[in-house]
Design a protein around this motif. Structure first.
Motif, short mmCIF file in Angstrom:
data_model
loop_
_atom_site.label_atom_id
_atom_site.label_comp_id
_atom_site.label_asym_id
_atom_site.label_seq_id
_atom_site.Cartn_x
_atom_site.Cartn_y
_atom_site.Cartn_z
N GLY A 217 36.76 24.68 89.59
CA GLY A 217 36.02 25.43 89.78
C GLY A 217 36.33 26.60 88.66
N ASP B 50 22.80 33.72 88.81
CA ASP B 50 24.62 32.78 88.81
C ASP B 50 24.80 34.05 90.03
N GLY C 250 27.20 23.29 95.55
CA GLY C 250 28.31 23.43 93.99
C GLY C 250 27.50 23.58 92.50
N ASN C 251 26.39 24.45 93.15
CA ASN C 251 25.31 24.78 92.36
C ASN C 251 24.27 26.29 93.30
N GLU C 252 24.35 26.60 92.21
CA GLU C 252 24.00 28.00 92.79
C GLU C 252 21.88 27.82 93.81
N PHE D 188 22.29 27.74 97.20
CA PHE D 188 22.35 28.49 97.99
C PHE D 188 21.90 29.15 99.75
N LEU E 241 37.75 24.64 95.55
CA LEU E 241 36.65 24.54 95.09
C LEU E 241 35.38 23.61 95.25
N ASP F 154 32.73 28.18 90.01
CA ASP F 154 33.42 29.41 90.43
C ASP F 154 32.02 30.38 89.84
N MET G 206 30.25 31.39 93.15
CA MET G 206 31.39 30.06 94.51
C MET G 206 31.10 31.02 95.72
N TRP H 206 29.77 33.25 97.69
CA TRP H 206 28.96 32.09 99.19
C TRP H 206 29.90 32.18 100.46
N TYR H 207 31.17 31.83 100.16
CA TYR H 207 32.07 32.20 100.82
C TYR H 207 32.30 32.79 102.13
#
Length: 747
Positions: free
Chosen positions: A42, A366, A597-599, A602, A635, A639, A644, A647-648
């Motif tokens: 991350g 992002d 792992g990439n925006e 999302f 991650l 991040d 990232m 998002w979580y």
């Protein structure tokens, strides 16, 4: 007196904070944060900082390293005062490096490191070299880094005579502190920062000052200067400077490799403390920043930092879940509040303004998706300040930024994403900024061809002529999709001002995504200027350097196959209806084509909502949430300034924003209860009793006392406070299947 100062500060902070916890609430939320989570994959920052702090004081290791200057498997060289968190590309910053050491003098030490520990606002590590141990401790104020170094000889390094005596004679340890004014984070790769010129001066028997001028790193040259003022708690026993590795007792050094040094004759467990203030304006401003910091006691500053972080983390309270989930959650909130850096109103080196200035929007491509919608909920005044900063940049430099670092534009990664940020604030009635001025700025993005579209604005020539960007434009297909959504967002801002004709114009232009949709493959692809499809289509097409295109930025056709957030109804219709679209999404996930792992992906796990299957969204999101874990590799991707992590946070709380629209999608909470502290003392609570790995399906919803059959709600439903009650179960139900979220073609 010191205790009185701390008590007074705490009372002041409580008075200035709108969300005072209820009596009996646990105040030690910082204990749940592990700053080491994600430091590897991350690229998160392990060091000491405050929320949005200008100083981010953290260890830098010998290269190769990450953009944070840190890697777990490399020896620590020293501790510098400005860093990024979660980013990729070429490194920036790592300036004003403090190097503690003993004999011999070494500009590039590689001591053994053990016993690392970190907590919000505090970092500690034990370094061993030449028979001496140095306990290194760091904490931070907003513009000042605080250092404490304890030098000692472990028992194993003492002579037999010393051990028999039971003590070590006074003045047996020679402690040395170096301050490298020319230091950078050296990743040994392209786009690295380089020093232009630096200087350091011994100002007194316990003070140093200096500056460094730098350029380079991700986003372009972006030249900037950083100034520092350092004050030690005890006088030097010897001091001087160095230039190009040559040490002297001179009080001044200038060049591209310079710094200052000082030595102390110390007893066993002797301590050296220092404070280092930074400024992007001048050395004089650095001294003012240092003198304005009233606290000097290291432990008081550390306790204050913990208190400040604790207050910030109290913006969301979660109950239930596992200890691991709670640790990941609060660490994610911590990461989401680390960037951008707040320079205040007096540290902008480019122009003077009444607006607060921020560095390191890294990048809005992002953060618009998760971080800024999070601020709108729990830090609305900070989000207003950020938007006013973006408009201030527009006012002085002519364009809204997509990335802004070291006082200048960096690279545009997709569309003109500040359009989405402003539209999100407008449709949620955030207020606090000039909407007419904001419309002028986003309208310029939509209508005026940028003279440098890789730094700001849009590449409009082909987009206006053909309705898409052709194979001649790098990342043309993904940019076309993003431009279409940007136009939708500009149209919403126009509508808020009653400009209906302009609203209709941009809404019509937001249909340009249709020009790159291939009904035969059901994917977006690339066309040349003649309107012919580019050869070689594959849904997994991607070059090794996928950030350079040629057609899609940081992704494959799979990754962008569903990017029509403003008109999912029409996209679903082109797939043949809800059933075929659900099957398409299933193939995306089950075939291993999805990348959390990439925006760009999302929103994708939640798109089942638009096809009337929120239960399938729950399954996908819950599986993805399990990829976030404790540990240094915790991650699933970079991040990216907390994007990232945010998002979580939304996934764990059980709802997700569709950025740029007044829509929140109801998900599957990890926690039995999540409470957001909103503006004016309001609270919004998501209650999901019995939520667990098995009980992940919403079977019934009640919003603010009303039965709720929609799988989404609006900002107005929560902004004044309220409650979303979710009845959870182990099997899917019919809930949320008949009233999908809104789409443009609903009109």
């Amino acid at each position: 007196m010191r205790a009185f100062v701390l008590i007074a500060f705490t009372l002041f902070a409580m008075g200035c904070t709108r969300n005072v916890p209820l009596a009996g609430e646990d105040r030690a939320l910082t204990a749940w944060v592990d700053p080491f989570i994600g430091v590897e994959i991350g690229n998160t920052l392990p060091g000491a900082t405050l929320p949005f702090g200008m100083v981010r004081l953290s260890p830098d290791v010998a290269p190769p390293n990450h953009t944070t200057g840190y890697r777990s498997d490399r020896p620590i060289r020293g501790f510098s005062h400005n860093h990024l968190s979660g980013t990729g590309g070429g490194a920036r910053y790592g300036n004003v490096l403090v190097i503690p050491q003993t004999e011999p003098a070494d500009l590039f030490p590689e001591p053994e490191k053990v016993d690392e520990y970190a907590r919000p606002g505090y970092y500690s590590v034990l370094l061993r070299e030449y028979g001496t141990e140095i306990r290194c401790e760091l904490t931070a104020a907003r513009r000042v880094g605080f250092h404490r170094y304890t030098f000692s000889k472990p028992a194993g390094s003492m002579t037999s005579e010393e051990l028999l005596r039971g003590y070590v004679p006074d003045a047996t340890i020679r402690g040395r502190i170096l301050i490298d004014a020319s230091a950078i984070i050296n990743m040994v790769e392209a786009e690295a920062t380089h020093n232009v010129k630096s200087a350091v001066r011994i100002r007194s028997d316990r003070e140093m000052e200096g500056y460094g001028r730098f350029r380079g790193g991700w986003g372009g040259e972006n030249p900037y200067a950083i100034y520092f003022a350092a004050r030690f708690a005890r006088p030097f026993d010897a001091c001087g400077t160095w230039k190009d590795s040559r040490f002297s007792e001179d009080s001044l050094a200038e060049g591209t490799q310079v710094g200052g040094w000082c030595e102390f004759l110390l007893p066993q467990r002797g301590q050296v403390e220092l404070q280092v203030a930074i400024s992007y304006i001048s050395t004089e401003q650095a001294w003012r920043n240092l003198d304005e910091e009233r606290m000097t006691d290291f432990d008081l500053v550390r306790n204050r930092a913990d208190s400040i972080w604790n207050r910030s983390l109290h913006s969301i309270r979660v109950e239930g879940g596992t200890p691991e989930q709670k640790t990941v959650f609060y660490t994610g909130l911590y990461h989401a509040l680390t960037m951008p850096a707040d320079l205040g109103k007096d540290e902008n080196p480019q122009w003077q303004s009444d607006e607060r200035h921020f560095w390191d929007f890294y990048t809005i491509w992002d953060t618009y998706r998760t971080v800024m919608p999070l601020y709108t909920l729990i830090l609305p005044e900070r989000q207003r300040e950020i938007i006013r900063c973006l408009l201030d940049i527009y006012e002085h430099r002519g364009w809204l930024p997509d990335a802004w670092t070291a006082g200048d534009y960096a690279y545009v990664q997709g569309g003109s994403n500040a359009d989405v940020v402003i539209a999100d604030a407008v449709v949620k009635h955030l207020g606090g900024f000039d909407v007419a001025r904001a419309y002028e700025a986003v309208k310029k993005n939509a209508d005026v061809m940028s003279d440098d579209p890789y730094k700001y604005g849009r590449d409009l020539y082909e987009y206006e002529k053909y309705g898409y960007l052709s194979t001649h434009v790098k990342n043309g297909s993904s940019k076309s999709l993003e431009y279409a959504y940007d136009d939708f967002c500009v149209g919403q801002v126009a509508a808020s001002l009653g400009r209906e004709w302009e609203r209709d114009h941009y809404m019509q232009r937001s249909d340009c995504w249709l020009n790159l949709f291939d009904p035969q493959t059901r994917f977006f692809w690339a066309k040349d200027i003649e309107g012919e499809w580019a050869p070689g289509f594959s849904p997994t097409f991607r070059r090794p350097d996928y950030w350079n295109g040629p057609y899609f930025y940081e992704g494959t056709p799979w990754n962008y196959a569903t990017y029509v957030p403003h008109d999912m109804r029409r996209l679903i219709g082109l797939h043949g209806g809800a059933g075929p679209f659900v099957a398409f999404l299933d193939e995306l996930f089950d075939g291993g084509h999805y990348e959390i792992g990439n925006e760009p992906g999302f929103l994708t796990p939640y798109l089942y909502h638009y096809a009337g299957r929120p239960d399938r969204s729950a399954e996908r999101v819950r599986n993805l949430l399990e990829e976030f874990t404790v540990g240094r590799r915790g991650l699933p991707g970079q991040d990216d300034s907390g994007a990232m992590s945010a998002w979580y946070l939304f996934g764990a709380m059980g709802f997700f924003p569709v950025a740029g629209q007044d829509v929140y999608l109801i998900g599957s909470p990890l926690f039995e209860q999540s409470t957001l502290m909103l503006e004016n003392g309001a609270r919004f609570t998501v209650k999901a009793p019995g939520a667990s790995r098995q009980n992940k399906y919403v079977r019934r919803a009640v919003l603010n006392g009303k039965e709720w059959n929609r799988n989404w709600f609006t900002h107005a439903d929560l902004v004044d406070g309220g409650e979303l009650f979710l009845e959870m179960g182990p099997t899917p139900s019919q809930w949320g299947q008949t009233l999908p979220p809104p789409s443009l073609s609903d009109e």
